[in-house]
Design a protein around this motif. Structure first.
Motif, PDB file in Angstrom:
ATOM      1  N   CYS A   1       0.808  -1.215   0.000  1.00 49.53           N
ATOM      2  CA  CYS A   1       0.000   0.000   0.000  1.00 49.53           C
ATOM      3  C   CYS A   1       0.844   1.269   0.000  1.00 49.53           C
ATOM      4  O   CYS A   1       0.285   2.369  -0.128  1.00 49.53           O
ATOM      5  CB  CYS A   1      -0.945   0.007   1.200  1.00 49.53           C
ATOM      6  SG  CYS A   1      -2.334  -1.137   1.019  1.00 49.53           S
ATOM      7  N   ALA A   2       2.155   1.146   0.154  1.00 50.66           N
ATOM      8  CA  ALA A   2       3.026   2.316  -0.007  1.00 50.66           C
ATOM      9  C   ALA A   2       3.374   2.494  -1.482  1.00 50.66           C
ATOM     10  O   ALA A   2       3.372   3.615  -2.008  1.00 50.66           O
ATOM     11  CB  ALA A   2       4.287   2.145   0.832  1.00 50.66           C
TER      12      ALA A   2
ATOM     13  N   ARG B   1      -9.500   1.579  -0.823  1.00 51.89           N
ATOM     14  CA  ARG B   1      -8.190   1.771  -0.177  1.00 51.89           C
ATOM     15  C   ARG B   1      -8.242   1.313   1.288  1.00 51.89           C
ATOM     16  O   ARG B   1      -7.351   0.608   1.759  1.00 51.89           O
ATOM     17  CB  ARG B   1      -7.805   3.245  -0.268  1.00 51.89           C
ATOM     18  CG  ARG B   1      -6.613   3.663   0.572  1.00 51.89           C
ATOM     19  CD  ARG B   1      -5.317   3.323  -0.072  1.00 51.89           C
ATOM     20  NE  ARG B   1      -4.204   3.678   0.808  1.00 51.89           N
ATOM     21  CZ  ARG B   1      -2.934   3.423   0.537  1.00 51.89           C
ATOM     22  NH1 ARG B   1      -2.603   2.819  -0.587  1.00 51.89           N
ATOM     23  NH2 ARG B   1      -1.981   3.755   1.366  1.00 51.89           N
TER      24      ARG B   1
ATOM     25  N   ALA C   1      -2.534   4.990 -10.175  1.00 53.75           N
ATOM     26  CA  ALA C   1      -3.064   6.138  -9.437  1.00 53.75           C
ATOM     27  C   ALA C   1      -3.640   7.202 -10.358  1.00 53.75           C
ATOM     28  O   ALA C   1      -4.469   8.014  -9.928  1.00 53.75           O
ATOM     29  CB  ALA C   1      -1.967   6.735  -8.556  1.00 53.75           C
TER      30      ALA C   1
ATOM     31  N   HIS D   1      -0.492   3.735  -4.262  1.00 56.55           N
ATOM     32  CA  HIS D   1      -1.026   4.772  -3.382  1.00 56.55           C
ATOM     33  C   HIS D   1      -1.661   5.875  -4.233  1.00 56.55           C
ATOM     34  O   HIS D   1      -1.107   6.254  -5.279  1.00 56.55           O
ATOM     35  CB  HIS D   1       0.108   5.341  -2.520  1.00 56.55           C
ATOM     36  CG  HIS D   1      -0.353   6.191  -1.394  1.00 56.55           C
ATOM     37  ND1 HIS D   1      -0.783   7.486  -1.575  1.00 56.55           N
ATOM     38  CD2 HIS D   1      -0.454   5.943  -0.052  1.00 56.55           C
ATOM     39  CE1 HIS D   1      -1.138   7.998  -0.406  1.00 56.55           C
ATOM     40  NE2 HIS D   1      -0.955   7.090   0.524  1.00 56.55           N
TER      41      HIS D   1
ATOM     42  N   ALA E   1      -6.024  -1.849   3.259  1.00 58.25           N
ATOM     43  CA  ALA E   1      -4.927  -1.208   3.988  1.00 58.25           C
ATOM     44  C   ALA E   1      -4.194  -2.170   4.923  1.00 58.25           C
ATOM     45  O   ALA E   1      -2.990  -2.026   5.150  1.00 58.25           O
ATOM     46  CB  ALA E   1      -5.447  -0.009   4.775  1.00 58.25           C
TER      47      ALA E   1
ATOM     48  N   ALA F   1      -5.756  -0.332  -3.702  1.00 56.23           N
ATOM     49  CA  ALA F   1      -4.754   0.372  -2.911  1.00 56.23           C
ATOM     50  C   ALA F   1      -4.437   1.734  -3.513  1.00 56.23           C
ATOM     51  O   ALA F   1      -4.075   2.679  -2.793  1.00 56.23           O
ATOM     52  CB  ALA F   1      -3.486  -0.469  -2.806  1.00 56.23           C
ATOM     53  N   SER F   2      -4.585   1.845  -4.833  1.00 56.48           N
ATOM     54  CA  SER F   2      -4.328   3.103  -5.536  1.00 56.48           C
ATOM     55  C   SER F   2      -5.518   4.045  -5.493  1.00 56.48           C
ATOM     56  O   SER F   2      -5.480   5.131  -6.094  1.00 56.48           O
ATOM     57  CB  SER F   2      -3.957   2.807  -6.993  1.00 56.48           C
ATOM     58  OG  SER F   2      -2.825   1.956  -7.068  1.00 56.48           O
TER      59      SER F   2
ATOM     60  N   HIS G   1       0.311   8.905  -5.816  1.00 58.78           N
ATOM     61  CA  HIS G   1       1.159   8.833  -7.020  1.00 58.78           C
ATOM     62  C   HIS G   1       0.436   9.335  -8.275  1.00 58.78           C
ATOM     63  O   HIS G   1       0.990   9.256  -9.370  1.00 58.78           O
ATOM     64  CB  HIS G   1       1.612   7.390  -7.240  1.00 58.78           C
ATOM     65  CG  HIS G   1       2.459   6.843  -6.135  1.00 58.78           C
ATOM     66  ND1 HIS G   1       3.499   7.551  -5.575  1.00 58.78           N
ATOM     67  CD2 HIS G   1       2.425   5.652  -5.476  1.00 58.78           C
ATOM     68  CE1 HIS G   1       4.069   6.827  -4.625  1.00 58.78           C
ATOM     69  NE2 HIS G   1       3.432   5.670  -4.548  1.00 58.78           N
TER      70      HIS G   1
ATOM     71  N   THR H   1      -1.165  -6.341   4.220  1.00 59.13           N
ATOM     72  CA  THR H   1       0.236  -6.172   3.853  1.00 59.13           C
ATOM     73  C   THR H   1       0.876  -7.530   3.591  1.00 59.13           C
ATOM     74  O   THR H   1       0.425  -8.574   4.084  1.00 59.13           O
ATOM     75  CB  THR H   1       1.008  -5.466   4.973  1.00 59.13           C
ATOM     76  OG1 THR H   1       1.049  -6.335   6.122  1.00 59.13           O
ATOM     77  CG2 THR H   1       0.340  -4.155   5.355  1.00 59.13           C
TER      78      THR H   1
END
Length: 384
Positions: A188-189, A352, A273, A192, A356, A296-297, A195, A359
């Motif tokens: 999720c980093a 999202r 994104a 995102h 989250a 996630a994006s 971006h 992971t």
């Protein structure tokens, strides 16, 4: 713990099996364990763990000879020989992880059985659907043969891990015992909403256009042609990311779509994104990793109401599930989202939030728990 991962596919190939094996091996290293990966070599070459291309992973990779899949040469079918058994003898694993087992997985299962090592089989590919798609002459007989092979490999394993409830039900219905749910993680980093790139959006479409993205292989089983009606919606630009044997045919069938080819790394994250909606028509997804990456994006997702998407998409909250195999369903769902920016944003935020906590660290630790339980159930001594 020493873990030998027998993978039907591995880097540099881009698919769900290869990606999950990479992340699994990375997590094992991070937790102080010792992975070794056995995977097909590319282009029929005879490579092994001394190849400098494989040293960058931080763990040994044994490559076995392979042949191209007829009609889809990017997919390699392993010809195992003795290399799997030799890898088991050399690595002395506490557990053998079979990733999407088929040809190489069968050899891994046999080698693990001879060595008295428990195997954990991770179901990732709907081989019966592939048989129907790539061997249409075989028809139902090909699907039955695929399930016969899968049942043999998975029944011999201490545990089978299914990525979704639909996959778990299918495996159980076909007589596979000891099946447990193990989903996939998402970064999720890396993926995102932050971006989002307005300059990139201007290159992809005209001002005011809603960008609908597809990310994945361009292969028959993905049924990307079902997005043709989406590509013709007014004010919508369909952007296709990926490559495969159907690219030329799809480009002809979807002349209004933009085909970008294969994209990876930060560029792929920016593309996700920068989309407004994500659509994936493939009806044979055992999980749906690209759906998670899109969520996630911060994207609303439109997917078929079958297989892995049933676990990932909450209809009316994070996206829409539509009847599989019907392009009209995708057109109607995308049209509704294209007309309502507030709905897109609400679905994107909910999506999202839904992923989250998924992971790779969390699901990786759950996998290690499965390894330990498999070893304990097989009366093996495993270090803590």
């Amino acid at each position: 713990m020493r873990v030998l991962i027998v993978a039907e596919s591995f880097a540099p190939q881009l698919n769900g099996v290869a990606h999950s094996v990479l992340r699994t091996a990375e997590h094992l290293l991070a937790r102080g364990h010792s992975p070794l990966v056995v995977a097909p070599a590319g282009r029929g070459t005879h490579r092994d763990s001394t190849d400098p291309d494989d040293r960058a992973y931080g763990y040994p990779v044994v490559r076995v000879p392979s042949l191209p899949l007829p009609g889809y040469p990017e997919v390699r079918i392993a010809v195992p020989g003795r290399r799997v058994a030799d890898a088991v003898a050399r690595h002395r694993p506490h557990v053998v992880h079979l990733a999407g087992p088929f040809a190489l997985g069968a050899a891994g299962s046999a080698a693990a059985g001879r060595a008295g090592v428990p195997a954990v089989a991770v179901y990732q590919t709907d081989l019966a659907a592939y048989a129907r798609t790539y061997l249409p002459v075989a028809g139902a007989a090909g699907a039955r043969l695929a399930w016969h092979l899968l049942r043999r490999i998975h029944t011999a394993s201490a545990r089978t891990l299914a990525p979704s409830r639909a996959s778990l039900a299918a495996l159980t219905a076909h007589g596979v015992p000891r099946v447990h749910l193990w989903p996939r993680g998402v970064d999720c980093a890396r993926f995102h909403p932050g971006h989002r790139d307005e300059a990139l959006r201007r290159r992809l479409g005209r001002p005011g256009e809603v960008l609908v993205g597809y990310v994945g292989r361009l292969a028959p089983e993905k049924q990307v042609h079902l997005l043709a009606e989406v590509s013709r919606l007014p004010g919508v630009r369909l952007v296709v990311v990926g490559d495969g044997p159907c690219r030329a045919r799809l480009a002809a069938a979807l002349p209004d779509a933009l085909f970008l080819g294969r994209r990876t790394g930060p560029e792929l994250a920016r593309l996700y994104a920068s989309f407004d909606v994500f659509a994936h028509p493939g009806p044979f997804e055992t999980f749906g990793q690209t759906l998670q990456e899109a969520m996630a994006s911060g994207l609303p997702v439109v997917a078929p109401a079958t297989g892995g998407p049933l676990d990932l998409v909450r209809p009316g909250r994070t996206g829409f599930l539509v009847p599989p195999g019907r392009g009209s369903g995708f057109r109607e769902a995308v049209d509704r989202l294209a007309r309502d920016a507030d709905l897109r944003r609400a679905f994107g935020r909910a999506g999202r939030a839904a992923v989250a906590e998924r992971t790779w660290e969390t699901v990786g630790d759950r996998l290690i728990d499965h390894y330990r339980l498999a070893a304990a159930e097989s009366c093996g001594a495993v270090p803590t």
